[in-house]
Scaffold this active site. Structure first.
Site, short mmCIF file in Angstrom:
data_model
loop_
_atom_site.label_atom_id
_atom_site.label_comp_id
_atom_site.label_asym_id
_atom_site.label_seq_id
_atom_site.Cartn_x
_atom_site.Cartn_y
_atom_site.Cartn_z
N LYS A 86 5.28 12.02 13.77
CA LYS A 86 6.71 11.96 13.47
C LYS A 86 7.13 13.27 12.80
O LYS A 86 6.54 13.69 11.82
CB LYS A 86 6.99 10.78 12.54
CG LYS A 86 6.72 9.42 13.18
CD LYS A 86 6.75 8.29 12.16
CE LYS A 86 5.51 8.29 11.28
NZ LYS A 86 5.43 7.11 10.40
N ASP A 134 8.75 2.99 9.12
CA ASP A 134 8.47 1.64 9.62
C ASP A 134 9.38 1.32 10.79
O ASP A 134 8.99 0.64 11.74
CB ASP A 134 8.66 0.61 8.50
CG ASP A 134 7.77 0.89 7.30
OD1 ASP A 134 6.64 1.37 7.50
OD2 ASP A 134 8.22 0.64 6.16
N ARG A 184 3.09 -3.93 -9.11
CA ARG A 184 2.29 -4.58 -8.07
C ARG A 184 0.80 -4.67 -8.40
O ARG A 184 0.03 -5.26 -7.64
CB ARG A 184 2.47 -3.84 -6.74
CG ARG A 184 1.88 -2.45 -6.74
CD ARG A 184 2.40 -1.56 -5.63
NE ARG A 184 2.35 -2.11 -4.29
CZ ARG A 184 2.78 -1.43 -3.21
NH1 ARG A 184 3.28 -0.21 -3.35
NH2 ARG A 184 2.71 -1.98 -2.03
#
Length: 317
Positions: free
Chosen positions: A229, A263, A107
């Protein structure tokens, strides 16, 4: 314009279909659309909400594949530009039965890493209710860091609710100290900060959810809620000026792939808020989508339709 907006790097992922074989040994791969923020946009759309995505892809096969994938998932790609100068990023991912899969990214200097900040001038934010920002985009390049800051300030000025997921990717940063400094600074833009407990240990120096929440609530007047989380145990919520509380997670029969779980949590949280659910119910929905995500091989394959989500949550009570 859509009711949900996010910005990020879309990527083509080649996921191995050969269980427990290394990327060197694997021969069979499936191709999927991926990228943390695109995952969220797809999940939000799949649950019946309008979602728009900002990015840039190369004018190449991967870029065309990703735009087609957005169209299939009804994600508004109006603000996705095509570059003749830069290419579209992609990555390889192992298939494992236990734990996190190994990944290998291609990337560097991608089209998304060279996103033109002038594109922000074309944005129409009239219908946007919630925007989602992630630390990944800022890690791609100094250019994208400035883009993310500019977008965050524009959203703040427009009075939009902003969620921020640190989404730490240490390999993308020059040093850990720089990653911590920038990520915590970006968190100040958000109305709701959503770190994982392991990220909190890196960013704040503790794995205590209440202490992590206090850090972010105290560092910015804009931040009103922190949701930490805590994996299968669920999530810890703390609102400014109120005591914290824990929302229980969901049990899963078999973990197939953990990529996309965080996500997925954002998908459930954001759509719950868009539907004006209570914060507790929106977080519970986030836990449910995260649980569904780990039971499927693709980064976003496990994200449910409304009926699938209702069925899972009803059966898991």
């Amino acid at each position: 314009m859509s009711e949900f907006l996010t910005i990020g790097e879309p990527m083509a992922v080649f996921a191995s279909e050969d269980v427990d074989k290394s990327l060197v040994e694997a021969h069979n791969f499936g191709k999927y659309a991926a990228g943390a923020e695109l995952n969220v946009a797809i999940g939000v759309s799949r649950l019946g909400h309008t979602a728009a995505y900002l990015s840039s892809v190369g004018d190449d096969p991967f870029g065309k594949f990703l735009i087609q994938a957005m169209q299939v998932e009804n994600v508004d790609a109006t603000y996705v530009t095509k570059s003749n100068e830069y290419w579209t990023g992609f990555y390889l991912k192992e298939r494992v039965n236990v734990g996190d899969p190994s990944t290998h990214y291609f990337r560097k200097n991608s089209a998304a890493a060279n996103y033109d900040i002038r594109n922000l001038e074309k944005l129409n934010l009239d219908d946007v209710k919630i925007a989602h920002l992630s630390g990944i985009f800022a890690a791609l390049s100094e250019n994208d860091l400035e883009v993310l800051k500019a977008l965050g300030k524009t959203l703040q000025s427009a009075g939009k609710l902003i969620t921020f997921d640190p989404n730490l990717r240490p390999a993308l940063w020059d040093t850990q100290s720089r990653m911590i400094e920038v990520t915590n600074e970006l968190a100040k833009l958000a109305t709701i900060v959503v770190p994982g407990v392991n990220e909190g240990e890196i960013l704040v120096g503790t794995d205590d959810p209440a202490s992590i929440a206090d850090f972010y609530l105290n560092q910015s007047r804009h931040t009103q809620i922190v949701i930490v989380k805590i994996g299968p145990k669920g999530a810890f919520i703390k609102e400014k000026g109120k005591p914290g509380r824990t929302i229980q997670g969901f049990k899963v029969d078999k973990v197939v792939d953990t990529v996309g779980a965080g996500d997925g949590f954002a998908v459930g949280l954001i759509t719950g808020l868009l539907e004006k659910q209570t914060l507790d119910n929106a977080v519970k929905r986030g836990c449910a989508v995260g649980a569904l995500a780990v039971m499927s091989p693709g980064d976003n394959d496990g994200y449910p339709t409304p009926d699938e989500l209702h069925k899972f949550m009803s059966q898991s009570v």
